[in-house]
Design an enzyme around this catalytic site. Structure first.
Site, PDB file in Angstrom:
ATOM      1  N   GLY A 115      -4.813   1.431  16.968  1.00  0.00           N
ATOM      2  CA  GLY A 115      -4.002   1.146  15.781  1.00  0.00           C
ATOM      3  C   GLY A 115      -3.495   2.421  15.142  1.00  0.00           C
ATOM      4  O   GLY A 115      -4.076   3.506  15.319  1.00  0.00           O
ATOM      5  N   ALA A 116      -2.379   2.296  14.414  1.00  0.00           N
ATOM      6  CA  ALA A 116      -1.816   3.441  13.692  1.00  0.00           C
ATOM      7  C   ALA A 116      -1.107   2.966  12.430  1.00  0.00           C
ATOM      8  O   ALA A 116      -0.225   3.629  11.914  1.00  0.00           O
ATOM      9  CB  ALA A 116      -0.847   4.205  14.599  1.00  0.00           C
ATOM     10  N   GLY A 131     -16.163  -5.849  10.268  1.00  0.00           N
ATOM     11  CA  GLY A 131     -15.309  -5.388   9.171  1.00  0.00           C
ATOM     12  C   GLY A 131     -15.811  -5.741   7.781  1.00  0.00           C
ATOM     13  O   GLY A 131     -15.253  -5.268   6.784  1.00  0.00           O
ATOM     14  N   LYS A 163       0.805  -1.227   0.000  1.00  0.00           N
ATOM     15  CA  LYS A 163       0.000   0.000   0.000  1.00  0.00           C
ATOM     16  C   LYS A 163       0.843   1.284   0.000  1.00  0.00           C
ATOM     17  O   LYS A 163       0.408   2.300  -0.522  1.00  0.00           O
ATOM     18  CB  LYS A 163      -0.954   0.010   1.197  1.00  0.00           C
ATOM     19  CG  LYS A 163      -2.108  -0.966   1.024  1.00  0.00           C
ATOM     20  CD  LYS A 163      -3.108  -0.856   2.169  1.00  0.00           C
ATOM     21  CE  LYS A 163      -4.241  -1.855   1.981  1.00  0.00           C
ATOM     22  NZ  LYS A 163      -5.237  -1.785   3.046  1.00  0.00           N
ATOM     23  N   ASN A 178      -4.802   2.081  -1.710  1.00  0.00           N
ATOM     24  CA  ASN A 178      -5.357   0.721  -1.829  1.00  0.00           C
ATOM     25  C   ASN A 178      -6.039   0.505  -3.182  1.00  0.00           C
ATOM     26  O   ASN A 178      -6.418  -0.610  -3.512  1.00  0.00           O
ATOM     27  CB  ASN A 178      -6.325   0.395  -0.686  1.00  0.00           C
ATOM     28  CG  ASN A 178      -7.701   0.997  -0.905  1.00  0.00           C
ATOM     29  OD1 ASN A 178      -7.836   2.048  -1.515  1.00  0.00           O
ATOM     30  ND2 ASN A 178      -8.721   0.326  -0.398  1.00  0.00           N
ATOM     31  N   GLY A 191      -1.461   1.266   8.304  1.00  0.00           N
ATOM     32  CA  GLY A 191      -2.014   1.814   7.063  1.00  0.00           C
ATOM     33  C   GLY A 191      -3.522   1.999   7.115  1.00  0.00           C
ATOM     34  O   GLY A 191      -4.046   3.060   6.749  1.00  0.00           O
TER      35      GLY A 191
HETATM   36  P1  NDP Z   1      -0.555  -2.676   9.592  1.00  0.00           P
HETATM   37  O1  NDP Z   1       0.403  -3.823   9.657  1.00  0.00           O
HETATM   38  O2  NDP Z   1      -0.208  -1.468   8.792  1.00  0.00           O
HETATM   39  O3  NDP Z   1      -0.873  -2.171  11.102  1.00  0.00           O
HETATM   40  C1  NDP Z   1      -1.080  -3.091  12.139  1.00  0.00           C
HETATM   41  C2  NDP Z   1      -1.556  -2.368  13.393  1.00  0.00           C
HETATM   42  O4  NDP Z   1      -1.877  -3.360  14.386  1.00  0.00           O
HETATM   43  C3  NDP Z   1      -0.509  -1.455  14.018  1.00  0.00           C
HETATM   44  O5  NDP Z   1      -1.138  -0.368  14.642  1.00  0.00           O
HETATM   45  C4  NDP Z   1       0.140  -2.378  15.078  1.00  0.00           C
HETATM   46  O6  NDP Z   1       0.692  -1.679  16.167  1.00  0.00           O
HETATM   47  C5  NDP Z   1      -1.081  -3.116  15.564  1.00  0.00           C
HETATM   48  N1  NDP Z   1      -0.751  -4.402  16.201  1.00  0.00           N
HETATM   49  C6  NDP Z   1      -0.486  -5.570  15.574  1.00  0.00           C
HETATM   50  N2  NDP Z   1      -0.241  -6.533  16.490  1.00  0.00           N
HETATM   51  C7  NDP Z   1      -0.342  -5.958  17.717  1.00  0.00           C
HETATM   52  C8  NDP Z   1      -0.210  -6.425  19.057  1.00  0.00           C
HETATM   53  N3  NDP Z   1       0.080  -7.702  19.312  1.00  0.00           N
HETATM   54  N4  NDP Z   1      -0.421  -5.557  20.069  1.00  0.00           N
HETATM   55  C9  NDP Z   1      -0.739  -4.257  19.821  1.00  0.00           C
HETATM   56  N5  NDP Z   1      -0.874  -3.743  18.573  1.00  0.00           N
HETATM   57  C10 NDP Z   1      -0.677  -4.584  17.539  1.00  0.00           C
HETATM   58  O7  NDP Z   1      -1.925  -3.328   9.091  1.00  0.00           O
HETATM   59  P2  NDP Z   1      -3.184  -2.593   8.397  1.00  0.00           P
HETATM   60  O8  NDP Z   1      -3.305  -1.232   8.977  1.00  0.00           O
HETATM   61  O9  NDP Z   1      -3.110  -2.738   6.935  1.00  0.00           O
HETATM   62  O10 NDP Z   1      -4.408  -3.517   8.898  1.00  0.00           O
HETATM   63  C11 NDP Z   1      -4.889  -3.419  10.231  1.00  0.00           C
HETATM   64  C12 NDP Z   1      -6.181  -4.210  10.366  1.00  0.00           C
HETATM   65  O11 NDP Z   1      -7.199  -3.641   9.542  1.00  0.00           O
HETATM   66  C13 NDP Z   1      -6.043  -5.678   9.940  1.00  0.00           C
HETATM   67  O12 NDP Z   1      -6.708  -6.476  10.887  1.00  0.00           O
HETATM   68  C14 NDP Z   1      -6.776  -5.730   8.605  1.00  0.00           C
HETATM   69  O13 NDP Z   1      -7.384  -6.993   8.411  1.00  0.00           O
HETATM   70  C15 NDP Z   1      -7.841  -4.654   8.789  1.00  0.00           C
HETATM   71  N6  NDP Z   1      -8.287  -4.108   7.493  1.00  0.00           N
HETATM   72  C16 NDP Z   1      -9.603  -4.275   7.139  1.00  0.00           C
HETATM   73  C17 NDP Z   1     -10.082  -3.808   5.929  1.00  0.00           C
HETATM   74  C18 NDP Z   1     -11.519  -4.041   5.571  1.00  0.00           C
HETATM   75  O14 NDP Z   1     -11.899  -3.736   4.438  1.00  0.00           O
HETATM   76  N7  NDP Z   1     -12.358  -4.529   6.469  1.00  0.00           N
HETATM   77  C19 NDP Z   1      -9.206  -3.082   4.985  1.00  0.00           C
HETATM   78  C20 NDP Z   1      -7.840  -2.941   5.457  1.00  0.00           C
HETATM   79  C21 NDP Z   1      -7.420  -3.451   6.663  1.00  0.00           C
HETATM   80  P3  NDP Z   1       2.219  -1.149  16.161  1.00  0.00           P
HETATM   81  O15 NDP Z   1       2.195   0.142  15.377  1.00  0.00           O
HETATM   82  O16 NDP Z   1       2.502  -0.959  17.599  1.00  0.00           O
HETATM   83  O17 NDP Z   1       3.049  -2.217  15.501  1.00  0.00           O
END
Ligand code: NDP
Length: 286
Positions: A130-131, A248, A71, A92, A133
């Site tokens: 979350g922070a 979602g 992305k 996206n 993408g």
């Molecule tokens: P990224 O990898 O860019 O971000 C992941 C996020 O999850 C970060 O904020 C990360 O925190 C956090 N995270 C992951 N594991 C942990 C943990 N064990 N404890 C605390 N924080 C955690 O992924 P995306 O932003 O692309 O996707 C995020 C979610 O959104 C996914 O579940 C995805 O399936 C969903 N999504 C849904 C869509 C839909 O159409 N329904 C479209 C796109 C995404 P840190 O910064 O601290 O690492």
């Protein structure tokens, strides 16, 4: 009589691509409108992304989606960005406009569409976990849709602070970062709680956000970006508290519908897309 056997092409570049159901709902919507369009789900490794984009251009694809992990990296292969993709810093959906590849981001608008029927967003207070993408897209579009304030709760401080600054600098919404070092207490005046982390995503379906569940009040709308499974632990807990919940799948359908409009210029049937998705995923309550 002259016949046209040349389909219009769209698709997705991601890895892993195996469990991405987007093509099913897109092709159902194409058929529904009598469009001879195809959606091809492609497994693309990071090292192959540049060639994949060139290939799509050479084959005159109308556009394509990008998912994990492309992305952000796709941006350097595009000709220009739409406004929200530029603010969000991630793409996206790529749209071929007269041979130029333009990056858009429909994730956040898809989320806003999916939550609108459960909550009027103007002046609301939001807690967003979350922070990454998707969280960036959701936070920016919620702010552009008129929420008053977003508290960003994230494990990684740098990413969390960067996102709260992004929202504050580019929109009229207030934003602050809250460190997630201990169990989080959701403030009682929160209207909307959203998980946009990957906590609870298949296969780790038993993983739970570190929240004091007593701080979840029935007046709050609780949403999860995760669609696999649709009923995450967070959604289950919120239901037991009497909250309105949004899973979602709505975001998945709505972000796809906006991409469909970018590519075809036509409005797809949300019902057709939902039915195709629920049939493909064996879900009954979409
Ligand atoms: P990224 O990898 O860019 O971000 C992941 C996020 O999850 C970060 O904020 C990360 O925190 C956090 N995270 C992951 N594991 C942990 C943990 N064990 N404890 C605390 N924080 C955690 O992924 P995306 O932003 O692309 O996707 C995020 C979610 O959104 C996914 O579940 C995805 O399936 C969903 N999504 C849904 C869509 C839909 O159409 N329904 C479209 C796109 C995404 P840190 O910064 O601290 O690492």
């Amino acid at each position: 009589m002259s016949k046209n056997f040349l389909s219009e092409l769209t698709g997705s570049f991601a890895t892993p691509a195996l469990e991405n159901p987007t093509g099913v709902m897109m092709e159902a919507a194409y058929r529904d409108l009598g469009l001879d369009w195809r959606y091809i789900n492609c497994e693309i490794q990071p090292n192959d992304l540049a060639n994949a984009v060139l290939g799509a251009k050479a084959m005159n694809w109308c556009g394509f989606n990008c998912s994990i992990p492309h992305k952000v990296s796709v941006i350097s292969h595009l000709d220009d960005l739409g406004e929200s993709a530029r603010i969000i810093g991630a793409v996206n959906t790529v749209v071929n406009r007269d041979g130029k590849l333009i990056g858009e981001n429909t994730d956040g608008r898809g989320f806003v569409e999916s939550v609108k029927s459960s909550l009027e967003l103007t002046k609301k207070r939001v807690v967003l976990f979350g922070a990454g993408g998707a969280a960036r897209a959701v936070a920016v579009e919620l702010a552009l849709a008129g929420v008053a304030h977003i508290t960003i709760v994230n494990r990684n401080q740098e990413r969390g602070e960067e996102l709260s600054k992004l929202v504050a600098d580019n929109t009229s919404a207030g934003a602050e970062y809250h460190a997630w070092t201990k169990q989080y207490q959701i403030p009682a005046d929160t209207d909307l709680v959203i998980n946009v982390t990957s906590i609870g995503l298949y296969p780790n379906v038993d993983a739970e956000l570190d929240i004091d569940t007593d701080s979840i009040k029935s007046s709050m709308v609780v949403a999860d970006g995760i669609f696999n499974p649709p009923e995450t632990r967070l959604i289950q807990t919120a239901k037991t508290k009497g909250c309105t919940t949004v899973n979602g799948l709505g975001m998945l359908v709505q972000q796809g519908a906006i991409a469909f409009e970018y590519w075809t210029g036509k409005t797809p049937s949300i019902e057709v897309m939902k039915t195709a998705l629920s049939d493909a995923l064996d879900i009954t309550d979409l």
